[in-house]
Design a protein around this motif. Structure first.
Motif, PDB file in Angstrom:
ATOM      1  N   LEU A 179       0.817  -1.199   0.000  1.00  0.00           N
ATOM      2  CA  LEU A 179       0.000   0.000   0.000  1.00  0.00           C
ATOM      3  C   LEU A 179       0.858   1.259   0.000  1.00  0.00           C
ATOM      4  N   ARG A 180       1.905   1.297   0.808  1.00  0.00           N
ATOM      5  CA  ARG A 180       2.754   2.482   0.892  1.00  0.00           C
ATOM      6  C   ARG A 180       3.441   2.782  -0.443  1.00  0.00           C
ATOM      7  N   HIS A 181       3.882   1.746  -1.131  1.00  0.00           N
ATOM      8  CA  HIS A 181       4.549   1.947  -2.420  1.00  0.00           C
ATOM      9  C   HIS A 181       3.583   2.376  -3.516  1.00  0.00           C
ATOM     10  N   LEU A 182       2.273   2.138  -3.333  1.00  0.00           N
ATOM     11  CA  LEU A 182       1.295   2.474  -4.363  1.00  0.00           C
ATOM     12  C   LEU A 182       0.691   3.861  -4.192  1.00  0.00           C
ATOM     13  N   ILE A 183       0.825   4.465  -3.016  1.00  0.00           N
ATOM     14  CA  ILE A 183       0.118   5.708  -2.746  1.00  0.00           C
ATOM     15  C   ILE A 183       0.528   6.816  -3.709  1.00  0.00           C
ATOM     16  N   LEU A 184       1.804   7.105  -3.822  1.00  0.00           N
ATOM     17  CA  LEU A 184       2.246   8.209  -4.674  1.00  0.00           C
ATOM     18  C   LEU A 184       1.957   7.949  -6.159  1.00  0.00           C
ATOM     19  N   PRO A 185       2.274   6.753  -6.706  1.00  0.00           N
ATOM     20  CA  PRO A 185       1.911   6.508  -8.113  1.00  0.00           C
ATOM     21  C   PRO A 185       0.407   6.608  -8.358  1.00  0.00           C
ATOM     22  N   SER A 186      -0.398   6.127  -7.425  1.00  0.00           N
ATOM     23  CA  SER A 186      -1.852   6.163  -7.601  1.00  0.00           C
ATOM     24  C   SER A 186      -2.374   7.592  -7.596  1.00  0.00           C
ATOM     25  N   VAL A 187      -1.844   8.426  -6.713  1.00  0.00           N
ATOM     26  CA  VAL A 187      -2.259   9.827  -6.668  1.00  0.00           C
ATOM     27  C   VAL A 187      -1.858  10.544  -7.950  1.00  0.00           C
ATOM     28  N   ALA A 188      -0.620  10.314  -8.405  1.00  0.00           N
ATOM     29  CA  ALA A 188      -0.145  10.977  -9.626  1.00  0.00           C
ATOM     30  C   ALA A 188      -0.962  10.567 -10.842  1.00  0.00           C
ATOM     31  N   LEU A 189      -1.326   9.293 -10.914  1.00  0.00           N
ATOM     32  CA  LEU A 189      -2.056   8.790 -12.080  1.00  0.00           C
ATOM     33  C   LEU A 189      -3.553   9.027 -11.974  1.00  0.00           C
ATOM     34  N   GLY A 190      -4.098   9.029 -10.748  1.00  0.00           N
ATOM     35  CA  GLY A 190      -5.544   9.120 -10.584  1.00  0.00           C
ATOM     36  C   GLY A 190      -6.091  10.520 -10.417  1.00  0.00           C
ATOM     37  N   THR A 191      -5.212  11.535 -10.307  1.00  0.00           N
ATOM     38  CA  THR A 191      -5.696  12.899 -10.095  1.00  0.00           C
ATOM     39  C   THR A 191      -6.525  13.392 -11.269  1.00  0.00           C
ATOM     40  N   LEU A 192      -6.071  13.153 -12.483  1.00  0.00           N
ATOM     41  CA  LEU A 192      -6.830  13.591 -13.662  1.00  0.00           C
ATOM     42  C   LEU A 192      -8.202  12.935 -13.699  1.00  0.00           C
ATOM     43  N   MET A 193      -8.257  11.636 -13.444  1.00  0.00           N
ATOM     44  CA  MET A 193      -9.547  10.945 -13.447  1.00  0.00           C
ATOM     45  C   MET A 193     -10.452  11.480 -12.346  1.00  0.00           C
ATOM     46  N   GLY A 194      -9.923  11.696 -11.156  1.00  0.00           N
ATOM     47  CA  GLY A 194     -10.727  12.208 -10.063  1.00  0.00           C
ATOM     48  C   GLY A 194     -11.277  13.594 -10.352  1.00  0.00           C
ATOM     49  N   ALA A 195     -10.424  14.461 -10.939  1.00  0.00           N
ATOM     50  CA  ALA A 195     -10.870  15.822 -11.252  1.00  0.00           C
ATOM     51  C   ALA A 195     -11.933  15.811 -12.347  1.00  0.00           C
ATOM     52  N   THR A 196     -11.729  14.995 -13.370  1.00  0.00           N
ATOM     53  CA  THR A 196     -12.720  14.892 -14.449  1.00  0.00           C
ATOM     54  C   THR A 196     -14.029  14.323 -13.933  1.00  0.00           C
ATOM     55  N   LEU A 197     -13.943  13.316 -13.086  1.00  0.00           N
ATOM     56  CA  LEU A 197     -15.140  12.707 -12.496  1.00  0.00           C
ATOM     57  C   LEU A 197     -15.910  13.728 -11.653  1.00  0.00           C
ATOM     58  N   ALA A 198     -15.193  14.514 -10.865  1.00  0.00           N
ATOM     59  CA  ALA A 198     -15.843  15.515 -10.016  1.00  0.00           C
ATOM     60  C   ALA A 198     -16.574  16.551 -10.854  1.00  0.00           C
ATOM     61  N   ARG A 199     -15.946  17.014 -11.918  1.00  0.00           N
ATOM     62  CA  ARG A 199     -16.580  18.048 -12.735  1.00  0.00           C
ATOM     63  C   ARG A 199     -17.809  17.517 -13.457  1.00  0.00           C
ATOM     64  N   GLN A 200     -17.715  16.308 -13.999  1.00  0.00           N
ATOM     65  CA  GLN A 200     -18.863  15.737 -14.699  1.00  0.00           C
ATOM     66  C   GLN A 200     -20.019  15.443 -13.747  1.00  0.00           C
ATOM     67  N   LEU A 201     -19.695  14.889 -12.587  1.00  0.00           N
ATOM     68  CA  LEU A 201     -20.738  14.557 -11.616  1.00  0.00           C
ATOM     69  C   LEU A 201     -21.386  15.817 -11.065  1.00  0.00           C
ATOM     70  N   ARG A 202     -20.596  16.852 -10.860  1.00  0.00           N
ATOM     71  CA  ARG A 202     -21.135  18.117 -10.355  1.00  0.00           C
ATOM     72  C   ARG A 202     -22.168  18.683 -11.324  1.00  0.00           C
TER      73      ARG A 202
END
Length: 315
Positions: A179-202
């Motif tokens: 889990l610790r080794h995945l946190i930073l890569p997941s945040v870097a890769l998932g930020t765009l998806m999270g931001a796009t998801l938030a805007r569309q859902l909003r």
């Protein structure tokens, strides 16, 4: 629902066949004689060219080559590396769980961030909260993943020393370190998806909350949580699910860069080295496996449509 799932599964067959043809023909996109190019170019000896030609089956008709390659690919046998001699299928089986872990972590992060922000902004359109959510989503979409990865490494890895910035630990070895080794890569890769998801859902939720049936639910005295959770969220989630499905392909492509930055031994790193060395069996096997994962992800999106909207199942 069962018939709906069966129809979707049957529809995948021609799509996968088309994908397999495109992946197989990659070798013929190499300029000149592929066997000479893969054998080392102008410096290749005739013996080495003949060896490569026989290894890849270039001495047979194209249709026969494709048939043999497809029969092996169905068994996850993509041949051997031209340089290391190791089985491509075995390498991919070892590396796919690594890449899948990064992608899964990115999706989880995107959902944990995107859904609450989208609901928060959609329930209060035009307010300061909505403006803050919109601004945060815009920043998340604008930031390149590789740039964010470098910032995360500097801040959380080098300055604060909170999280590791290189390598990968298997879940079976240590779930906590995995889990610790995945946190930073997941945040870097998932930020765009999270931001796009938030805007569309909003946007979708703000529109749904103005419909007549939602106003009726409010008039009955239902709490805002029940109005959103029971009546509005399902319809508002349809555009968000579409975005989620489209972003899955981006995630598998984005892992190529993220794995390089964080030195993660996944399929992305394997593919980059193969492309540099023009190791065609690895390129074909890697692209085919990633394409299958993307197709399955889109199948999951289709099934989610059927769950959210019964009209999709009937049609």
């Amino acid at each position: 629902m069962t018939r709906f799932v069966v129809r979707r599964l049957v529809g995948l067959v021609p799509l996968l066949l088309v994908l397999s043809v495109a992946v197989f023909l990659l070798v013929y996109l190499i300029p000149g004689d592929p066997a000479v190019t893969l054998a080392g170019g102008e410096a290749a000896t005739p013996e080495r060219v003949a060896e490569v030609r026989e290894q890849l089956g270039f001495d047979e008709p194209v249709v026969v080559q494709y048939g043999e390659w497809l029969a092996d690919a169905v068994r996850l046998d993509f041949g051997e590396s031209l340089y290391t001699g190791r089985s491509v299928g075995d390498e991919l089986r070892d590396r796919l769980p690594v890449t899948a872990s990064v992608v899964l972590g990115s999706v989880v992060f995107a959902l944990l961030v995107g859904i609450p922000l989208g609901v928060l902004g959609g329930m209060r359109p035009g307010t300061r909260t909505d403006s803050a959510v919109t601004a945060a989503a815009s920043v998340g979409i604008a930031m390149p993943g590789f740039w964010l990865a470098m910032i995360l490494i500097i801040v959380f890895g080098l300055e604060l020393s909170w999280l590791p910035v290189r390598g990968y630990v298997a879940f079976a070895e240590s779930p906590w370190e995995w889990l610790r080794h995945l946190i930073l890569p997941s945040v870097a890769l998932g930020t765009l998806m999270g931001a796009t998801l938030a805007r569309q859902l909003r946007g979708a939720l703000a529109d749904v909350l103005e419909t007549d049936y939602v106003r009726t639910a409010r008039a009955k005295g239902l709490s805002p949580v029940r109005v959103v959770g029971k009546h509005a969220f399902k319809n508002a989630a349809m555009p968000a699910v579409t975005v989620l499905g489209l972003q899955i392909a981006y995630l598998f492509g984005g892992t190529v860069i993220i794995e390089q930055i964080f030195a993660i031994p996944g399929v992305g790193t394997y593919m980059v080295n193969a492309i540099v060395g023009q190791d065609v069996p690895i390129i074909q096997g890697g692209i085919m496996m990633l394409a299958v994962f993307v197709v399955l992800a889109n199948l999951a999106v289709d099934l989610t449509y059927g769950f959210l909207n019964p009209k999709v199942r009937v049609s």
